[in-house]
Scaffold this active site. Sequence first.
Site, PDB file in Angstrom:
ATOM      1  N   CYS A 105     -32.267  -7.319 -27.654  1.00  0.00           N
ATOM      2  CA  CYS A 105     -33.590  -7.133 -27.067  1.00  0.00           C
ATOM      3  C   CYS A 105     -33.378  -6.178 -25.915  1.00  0.00           C
ATOM      4  O   CYS A 105     -32.833  -6.559 -24.886  1.00  0.00           O
ATOM      5  CB  CYS A 105     -34.194  -8.448 -26.568  1.00  0.00           C
ATOM      6  N   CYS A 108     -35.604  -7.318 -22.646  1.00  0.00           N
ATOM      7  CA  CYS A 108     -35.287  -8.527 -21.879  1.00  0.00           C
ATOM      8  C   CYS A 108     -34.299  -9.367 -22.665  1.00  0.00           C
ATOM      9  O   CYS A 108     -33.135  -9.013 -22.752  1.00  0.00           O
ATOM     10  CB  CYS A 108     -36.554  -9.293 -21.512  1.00  0.00           C
ATOM     11  N   SER A 109     -34.733 -10.464 -23.256  1.00  0.00           N
ATOM     12  CA  SER A 109     -33.765 -11.325 -23.942  1.00  0.00           C
ATOM     13  C   SER A 109     -34.412 -12.063 -25.101  1.00  0.00           C
ATOM     14  O   SER A 109     -34.052 -13.202 -25.394  1.00  0.00           O
ATOM     15  CB  SER A 109     -33.165 -12.320 -22.950  1.00  0.00           C
ATOM     16  N   CYS A 110     -35.382 -11.447 -25.779  1.00  0.00           N
ATOM     17  CA  CYS A 110     -36.074 -12.103 -26.886  1.00  0.00           C
ATOM     18  C   CYS A 110     -35.066 -12.507 -27.956  1.00  0.00           C
ATOM     19  O   CYS A 110     -34.189 -11.724 -28.314  1.00  0.00           O
ATOM     20  CB  CYS A 110     -37.146 -11.179 -27.463  1.00  0.00           C
TER      21      CYS A 110
HETATM   22 FE    FE Z   1     -36.929  -9.941 -24.678  1.00  0.00          FE
END
Ligand code: FE
Length: 202
Positions: A105, A108-110
Amino acid sequence: MPHDHAHTVLPSDPALRVKALETLLVEKGLVDPAAVQEIIETYEHRVGPQNGAKLVARIWSDPEFKKAILAEPMPILQELGYYGRQGEHMVLVENTPTLHNMVVCTLCSCYPWPLLGIPPGWYKSDAYRARAVREPRKVLAEFGLNLPDEKNIRVWDSTAEIRYLVIPERPKGTEGWSEDQLVPLVTRDSMIGTGLAQAPTQ
Ligand code: FE
């Protein structure tokens, strides 16, 4: 005045702030402590890469199931209970002898929580997010995964809308193995694409 009292006996600043917030929210009747506990329970014990591993083992074992879930995953994932926050729109991407898939991602951190749980620290790092796209082959080598030059790499950028799960290749030497035998070979990293499924001898 000398500053000599022991800060180290206190929990970390973020932990204290979380506790203070939780206490306030509960006192004001805005959250139910049982609900908070339920969420913690879920992500500590019920949701994690074991879910993804069971799914991959079934995909390896059942060609009809594989065809159906690759074509339209959501109804099947809902039926199996692998559904919820951060997993509402899954896409399954299959590794083949000529193609390796890898998930990042960049924003961000999906991450697909219902199938893999909470993302590992490195998945959220600036370095992984920037470099996975720019130099995936090099990043994979740093994970210990040296792919032959002729193998193509496809990098999938997760978003708030769509999350990806990599279906690793079934390891050689597992012909005739049951789903239960296959599950432990499916590592978390193999479903992010930064690793392969384990060989049966490992
Ligand atoms: Fe994310």
